[in-house]
Design a protein around this motif. Structure first.
Motif, PDB file in Angstrom:
ATOM      1  N   PRO A  63     122.357  40.311  -8.167  1.00 27.01           N
ATOM      2  CA  PRO A  63     123.121  40.596  -9.389  1.00 27.01           C
ATOM      3  C   PRO A  63     122.457  40.054 -10.644  1.00 27.01           C
ATOM      4  O   PRO A  63     122.491  40.696 -11.698  1.00 27.01           O
ATOM      5  N   PHE A  64     121.848  38.872 -10.542  1.00 23.55           N
ATOM      6  CA  PHE A  64     121.145  38.319 -11.701  1.00 23.55           C
ATOM      7  C   PHE A  64     119.956  39.198 -12.077  1.00 23.55           C
ATOM      8  O   PHE A  64     119.709  39.456 -13.260  1.00 23.55           O
ATOM      9  N   LEU A  69     117.964  42.950 -15.881  1.00 24.23           N
ATOM     10  CA  LEU A  69     117.066  44.085 -16.093  1.00 24.23           C
ATOM     11  C   LEU A  69     117.771  45.226 -16.824  1.00 24.23           C
ATOM     12  O   LEU A  69     117.170  45.907 -17.668  1.00 24.23           O
ATOM     13  N   ALA A  70     119.051  45.454 -16.520  1.00 25.21           N
ATOM     14  CA  ALA A  70     119.792  46.513 -17.212  1.00 25.21           C
ATOM     15  C   ALA A  70     119.846  46.251 -18.721  1.00 25.21           C
ATOM     16  O   ALA A  70     119.658  47.161 -19.539  1.00 25.21           O
ATOM     17  N   ILE A  71     120.060  44.978 -19.084  1.00 24.10           N
ATOM     18  CA  ILE A  71     120.095  44.606 -20.506  1.00 24.10           C
ATOM     19  C   ILE A  71     118.717  44.788 -21.137  1.00 24.10           C
ATOM     20  O   ILE A  71     118.577  45.341 -22.238  1.00 24.10           O
ATOM     21  N   LEU A  72     117.687  44.324 -20.433  1.00 24.38           N
ATOM     22  CA  LEU A  72     116.323  44.432 -20.969  1.00 24.38           C
ATOM     23  C   LEU A  72     115.882  45.886 -21.088  1.00 24.38           C
ATOM     24  O   LEU A  72     115.226  46.266 -22.062  1.00 24.38           O
ATOM     25  N   LYS A  78     112.809  47.312 -28.370  1.00 23.72           N
ATOM     26  CA  LYS A  78     112.871  46.238 -29.369  1.00 23.72           C
ATOM     27  C   LYS A  78     112.291  44.934 -28.848  1.00 23.72           C
ATOM     28  O   LYS A  78     112.227  43.949 -29.581  1.00 23.72           O
ATOM     29  N   ILE A  79     111.885  44.918 -27.577  1.00 20.28           N
ATOM     30  CA  ILE A  79     111.496  43.659 -26.938  1.00 20.28           C
ATOM     31  C   ILE A  79     109.985  43.485 -26.949  1.00 20.28           C
ATOM     32  O   ILE A  79     109.229  44.423 -26.686  1.00 20.28           O
ATOM     33  N   ASN A  80     109.543  42.276 -27.263  1.00 18.13           N
ATOM     34  CA  ASN A  80     108.143  41.911 -27.209  1.00 18.13           C
ATOM     35  C   ASN A  80     107.744  41.771 -25.739  1.00 18.13           C
ATOM     36  O   ASN A  80     108.147  40.832 -25.052  1.00 18.13           O
TER      37      ASN A  80
END
Length: 424
Positions: A63-64, A69-72, A78-80
């Motif tokens: 789950p973690f 990963l879903a959020i990322l 937008k993520i570096n």
């Protein structure tokens, strides 16, 4: 105004083999710590006999990994990417160190408090995996398919290496708590060292390779902003200047920064997403929980589960190299789907073999499970990014890894339902 790159077409293949080796090592580092935790299951079963550690740690981990990963993936553009991958490998390193600290602090004793601490570290491994696996696959989708294949082979190789180390340490130390503990500490010391090596490789070596700079510069020229920090680290161009340059080019050609949305990418690649999901639903409903606890008693005794896990890992690694032979690589999308669905025949095969068959048949089935898992994973993930430009390839890589981890989580859940159904 055009985007200027420091590398030319002539340098496209320069350093390719060395880059593939680094991709293999980085893939290895993505799962080395987690596989180490799984491979010493006999130590944790000894410490926590009532808690089903192999299944619980996997259930905590997933789950973690999936949630992070879903959020990322949702915020991928937008993520570096550089900071994301370095954060993941650093978290792997620190978590491996924490396992050693926890065991030393408790003198190798069991108990619910220690088990909760180990579960928390398992969750940290999940967060690290989400950062690294999605970030690296998305990053390598920008480059040549051989890099993706090498990274995926490295993922499987981590299982082979940890299984080999576990068999060696089990043979070297007496099968007592102290002997098991020495083997476990050796594992986590090696894991911590290896994860630190991955941090250094990704931070200082990989971005400076000519072929990597070529592909990242190409992705930047297509409007990708996620590679800015990596190009800056390689000295191709200052990050600020690069952003301004892309912005100015976008003013001349507004379509530069246009890309398919995640929804559109998913719609066009829904079969690949389903493929990767189904591959791992099946695999994780059998491996490692079922193989560790539900295969009966055989002449190999306490070595039996370790041998099964080792055979799975070896054949998973072999399967990831088979697609390098073009004549053996499956590419038609419908054929891939049929092959993946056919694997579900392994469920009754494992059930009846565990109940009525001997260890030879179980070892053969486990080997085929690993071979088909590795082979089909590479076939799907090397075919998917073709035909897209840089930002879309990165996004698609993240989306497919979401479905991969979703399949793993679903498989682990099915394994738990099986355990509950038979009354623990």
């Amino acid at each position: 105004m055009s985007y200027q790159t420091e590398t030319s077409e002539a340098t496209r293949n320069e350093g390719k083999f060395f880059a593939m080796i680094i991709c293999w090592l980085l893939g290895n580092g993505c799962l080395f710590s987690w596989n180490s935790m799984l491979t010493i299951e006999d130590y944790y079963v000894y410490l926590f006999p009532r808690y089903h550690p192999t299944r619980v740690l996997t259930l905590v981990y997933q789950p973690f990994a999936l949630g992070t990963l879903a959020i990322l993936a949702y915020n991928e553009s937008k993520i570096n990417t550089r900071k994301r991958n370095l954060a993941g490998y650093t978290l792997f390193f620190l978590s491996s160190l924490l396992l050693i600290v926890l065991d030393v602090a408790t003198s190798g004793r069991g108990g619910i408090g220690v088990f909760i601490g180990i579960c928390a570290i398992s969750g940290a491994f999940g967060v690290a995996d989400a950062h690294v696996q999605g970030g690296m696959v998305g990053d390598l989708f920008l480059m040549c398919p051989e890099f993706t294949q090498s990274f995926l082979a490295g993922l499987a190789a981590s299982g082979v290496l940890t299984s080999a180390l576990r068999l060696i340490t089990k043979a070297a130390f007496e099968n007592t708590q102290d002997g098991l503990r020495k083997g476990a500490m050796m594992f986590f010391a090696i894991s911590a060292f290896f994860e630190l090596l991955c941090v250094l490789l990704y931070a200082f070596i990989f971005p400076k390779l000519s072929i990597v700079k070529y592909y990242r510069s190409k992705a930047a020229s297509e409007g990708s902003m996620t590679v800015a920090a990596d190009l800056a680290a390689a000295g191709v161009q200052k990050q600020h200047d690069q952003g301004v340059c892309i912005f100015l080019k976008a003013e001349e050609d507004p379509k530069l920064l246009d890309r398919l949305s995640n929804k559109q990418l998913l719609s066009q690649n829904s079969d690949y997403a389903i493929d990767i999901f189904l591959i791992y639903v099946l695999t994780l409903s059998i491996f490692p929980g079922f193989l560790s606890e539900d295969t009966g008693s055989h002449s190999l005794g306490s070595w039996y589960a370790l041998v099964l896990i080792a055979m799975y890992n070896v054949w998973d690694l072999i399967g990831r190299y088979v697609p390098l032979v073009k004549q053996l690589k499956l590419t038609p999308r419908k054929v891939l789907m049929v092959a993946i669905i056919s694997r579900f025949l392994l469920i009754p095969a494992f059930y009846f073999t565990a109940k009525y068959g001997d260890q030879g048949w179980m070892i053969m089935l486990t080997s085929f499970l690993g071979l088909s898992n590795g082979y089909l994973t590479v076939c799907v993930l090397t075919a998917a990014p073709k035909g897209y430009k840089g930002p879309e390839q990165n996004a698609l890589g993240n989306l497919l890894v979401v479905f991969l981890l979703g399949g793993i989580f679903s498989g682990v859940t099915l394994d738990w339902l099986w355990l509950i159904g038979k009354g623990w």
